[in-house]
Design an enzyme around this catalytic site. Sequence first.
Site, short mmCIF file in Angstrom:
data_model
loop_
_atom_site.label_atom_id
_atom_site.label_comp_id
_atom_site.label_asym_id
_atom_site.label_seq_id
_atom_site.Cartn_x
_atom_site.Cartn_y
_atom_site.Cartn_z
N SER A 43 0.87 -1.18 0.00
CA SER A 43 0.00 0.00 0.00
C SER A 43 0.90 1.23 0.00
O SER A 43 0.99 1.98 0.96
CB SER A 43 -0.92 -0.01 1.23
OG SER A 43 -0.17 -0.03 2.43
N HIS A 156 -3.71 -5.85 2.18
CA HIS A 156 -2.84 -6.89 2.73
C HIS A 156 -3.52 -8.24 2.89
O HIS A 156 -2.92 -9.19 3.39
CB HIS A 156 -2.29 -6.45 4.10
CG HIS A 156 -1.29 -5.35 4.00
ND1 HIS A 156 -0.67 -4.80 5.10
CD2 HIS A 156 -0.78 -4.70 2.93
CE1 HIS A 156 0.17 -3.86 4.71
NE2 HIS A 156 0.11 -3.76 3.40
N GLN A 164 -7.01 -1.80 6.97
CA GLN A 164 -5.87 -2.66 6.61
C GLN A 164 -5.26 -3.38 7.81
O GLN A 164 -4.88 -4.54 7.73
CB GLN A 164 -4.81 -1.80 5.92
CG GLN A 164 -3.56 -2.55 5.51
CD GLN A 164 -2.56 -1.63 4.80
OE1 GLN A 164 -2.75 -1.31 3.64
NE2 GLN A 164 -1.52 -1.22 5.48
N GLU A 165 -5.14 -2.67 8.95
CA GLU A 165 -4.45 -3.27 10.10
C GLU A 165 -5.16 -2.96 11.41
O GLU A 165 -5.47 -1.80 11.69
CB GLU A 165 -3.00 -2.73 10.19
CG GLU A 165 -2.19 -3.01 8.94
CD GLU A 165 -0.87 -2.24 8.91
OE1 GLU A 165 -0.33 -1.91 9.98
OE2 GLU A 165 -0.40 -1.96 7.80
N GLU A 206 1.37 -9.62 6.78
CA GLU A 206 2.18 -9.31 7.96
C GLU A 206 1.93 -10.28 9.10
O GLU A 206 2.33 -10.03 10.23
CB GLU A 206 1.91 -7.87 8.41
CG GLU A 206 2.23 -6.87 7.32
CD GLU A 206 1.99 -5.43 7.73
OE1 GLU A 206 1.54 -5.20 8.86
OE2 GLU A 206 2.27 -4.54 6.91
N ASP A 243 -4.61 0.96 11.32
CA ASP A 243 -4.13 1.62 10.11
C ASP A 243 -5.20 1.43 9.05
O ASP A 243 -5.40 0.32 8.54
CB ASP A 243 -2.80 1.02 9.63
CG ASP A 243 -2.28 1.71 8.36
OD1 ASP A 243 -2.92 2.69 7.91
OD2 ASP A 243 -1.24 1.28 7.83
N GLU A 284 -3.90 5.44 12.08
CA GLU A 284 -2.97 5.80 11.00
C GLU A 284 -3.72 5.93 9.68
O GLU A 284 -4.66 5.17 9.42
CB GLU A 284 -1.92 4.68 10.91
CG GLU A 284 -0.88 4.87 9.82
CD GLU A 284 0.06 3.66 9.75
OE1 GLU A 284 0.31 3.02 10.79
OE2 GLU A 284 0.54 3.35 8.64
N ASP A 311 1.12 8.30 7.29
CA ASP A 311 2.06 7.38 6.63
C ASP A 311 2.17 7.79 5.16
O ASP A 311 3.09 8.51 4.77
CB ASP A 311 1.56 5.94 6.83
CG ASP A 311 2.31 4.92 6.00
OD1 ASP A 311 3.40 5.24 5.49
OD2 ASP A 311 1.81 3.77 5.85
N LYS A 336 9.44 5.18 7.66
CA LYS A 336 9.87 4.02 6.88
C LYS A 336 11.10 4.42 6.06
O LYS A 336 11.01 5.31 5.21
CB LYS A 336 8.76 3.58 5.93
CG LYS A 336 7.52 3.01 6.62
CD LYS A 336 6.39 2.91 5.61
CE LYS A 336 5.23 2.09 6.13
NZ LYS A 336 4.04 2.23 5.23
N HIS A 364 8.11 -1.21 9.78
CA HIS A 364 8.46 -2.17 8.73
C HIS A 364 7.68 -1.86 7.45
O HIS A 364 6.88 -0.92 7.42
CB HIS A 364 8.11 -3.58 9.21
CG HIS A 364 6.62 -3.80 9.35
ND1 HIS A 364 6.03 -5.04 9.40
CD2 HIS A 364 5.58 -2.92 9.45
CE1 HIS A 364 4.73 -4.93 9.50
NE2 HIS A 364 4.43 -3.65 9.56
N ARG A 365 7.85 -2.66 6.40
CA ARG A 365 6.97 -2.67 5.24
C ARG A 365 6.24 -4.01 5.21
O ARG A 365 6.67 -4.97 5.88
CB ARG A 365 7.75 -2.51 3.92
CG ARG A 365 8.52 -1.24 3.75
CD ARG A 365 7.73 0.03 3.96
NE ARG A 365 6.51 0.17 3.18
CZ ARG A 365 6.29 1.14 2.30
NH1 ARG A 365 7.22 2.02 2.04
NH2 ARG A 365 5.12 1.24 1.68
N SER A 366 5.19 -4.10 4.43
CA SER A 366 4.46 -5.38 4.37
C SER A 366 5.32 -6.47 3.71
O SER A 366 5.19 -7.65 4.03
CB SER A 366 3.12 -5.22 3.67
OG SER A 366 3.29 -4.58 2.42
N LYS A 387 6.23 -0.40 14.80
CA LYS A 387 5.17 -1.18 14.15
C LYS A 387 5.86 -2.21 13.26
O LYS A 387 6.52 -1.85 12.30
CB LYS A 387 4.31 -0.22 13.34
CG LYS A 387 3.36 -0.90 12.40
CD LYS A 387 2.37 0.08 11.82
CE LYS A 387 2.38 0.01 10.31
NZ LYS A 387 1.13 0.41 9.67
O1 LIG Z 1 0.68 0.81 5.35
C1 LIG Z 1 1.61 0.46 6.10
O2 LIG Z 1 1.78 1.06 7.14
C2 LIG Z 1 2.57 -0.62 5.69
C3 LIG Z 1 3.17 -1.44 6.77
O3 LIG Z 1 2.27 -2.05 7.62
O4 LIG Z 1 2.11 -1.37 4.62
P1 LIG Z 1 2.93 -1.29 3.22
O5 LIG Z 1 4.33 -1.67 3.51
O6 LIG Z 1 2.21 -2.26 2.32
O7 LIG Z 1 2.80 0.13 2.75
MG LIG Z 2 0.23 2.58 6.77
#
Ligand SMILES: O=C(O)[C@@H](CO)OP(=O)(O)O
Ligand SMILES: [Mg+2]
Length: 423
Positions: A43, A156, A164-165, A206, A243, A284, A311, A336, A364-366, A387
């Site tokens: 994303s 995800h 998403q999270e 994740e 998120d 987020e 983000d 990130k 992190h990233r996904s 995170k």
């Molecule tokens: O949106 C996010 O915060 C990230 C990590 O959880 O996802 P992605 O790395 O796919 O952008």
């Molecule tokens: Mg995000």
Amino acid sequence: MRESISKIQAMEILDSRGNPTVEVYLELEDGTAVVSRVPSGASTGAHEAVELRDNDPSRYGGKGVSLAVKNVNEVIAPAFMGLPVTDQRAMDQRLVELDGDPQKARLGANAILGVSLAILQAGAKVHNQPLYRYIGGLGAQLLPVPLLNVLNGGAHADNNVDIQEFMLVPVGAATFREAMRMAQETYQMLKKILQEKNLRTAVGDEGGFAPDLKSNREALDLLLLAMERAGLKPGQDMVLALDVAATEIKQDEGYIFEGTLKTGTELIDYYHQLIRDYPIISIEDGLAEDDWDHWQLLTERLGDQVQLVGDDLFVTNTQRIQRGIEEGCSNAVLIKLNQIGTVSETLDAIRMTHQAGWNAIVSHRSGETEDTTIADLAVAVNGGQIKTGAPARGERIAKYNRLLTIEHNDPGLEYAGWEAFRR
Ligand SMILES: O=C(O)[C@@H](CO)OP(=O)(O)O
Ligand SMILES: [Mg+2]
């Protein structure tokens, strides 16, 4: 000089989704050797630094990184031979200039970050210091509160949940170790509850579960139930973070949320009700990456009650963070490394965020690898929060294990707990 670079060599490896990514091997004159590995998002924000992919459909469906690898080996490596690794800022500056493009589109942020991270690691080795001490000096004092993504939707997961999270936040623990135990017990309890309800226990990118559910509220109810059955008090021992990744649900006219088209203002109303009904400490990307006006409204209305994290909005970019600070959009920044591409620019983004009195959450990233640099980074900058996914799957556990090791080896560090949210 012993701290001079004698070899830089990149190669294509695979990330946790099975997509190609960049690994960089770096060696110094004295034989010191390090390896870095670059993560990758799904994303992704439109304003992120460019991740260079081959676009050659005959290899990995066009997702290969052989061009980025080639850029490291043929452009970056020759320009860095013989240089000392101990001045990170000068090295990063050189990388930025070598690329020349504001979004690092020429060499690729994946090529650049691999080298920047390898230089960082080598510098720590030259100084014979753990990475977090090398970056943070004596100022590094806090072990971060983990934000553990245990239930996935959106980009995800292949289910019908659009946030998403859903993350567990063990704020009430006294130590990082205890925080991980609380999270792990809740995660296992969640699995048991899903099984009892005949819901899917397949996991998303994740490591969070990805069941089909009727609504986002049903997901929150399941998490509260899991906490309680794990013997924890929601709101006291553990709270929740979301998120929404709203850029992914943005259409021209508004947001597609729970099957209907909603305006930004209606989404804000929805979040308002949600934080009244659930112990949610952080939201987020509640709005899309360029919806600055609604971000401002969201912050005006909820900014004193909940952490609002940008983000996709900020993409770890000081120009965008500066605008956010000036316009009162959000009160925290997700950090990130690969959104901006070098270690020094990432540290600049964190410094600017902290100077505004906002929180910086290292993430992190996904798509991840076994690289654990972000665990050290979170400790180094006293970010107070990290995170990095579910307490399952090797590439996520690698970061949590690194933090367990840091805590074990350095009893002088303190677990951030509730303080992390009181900036
Ligand atoms: O949106 C996010 O915060 C990230 C990590 O959880 O996802 P992605 O790395 O796919 O952008
Ligand atoms: Mg995000």
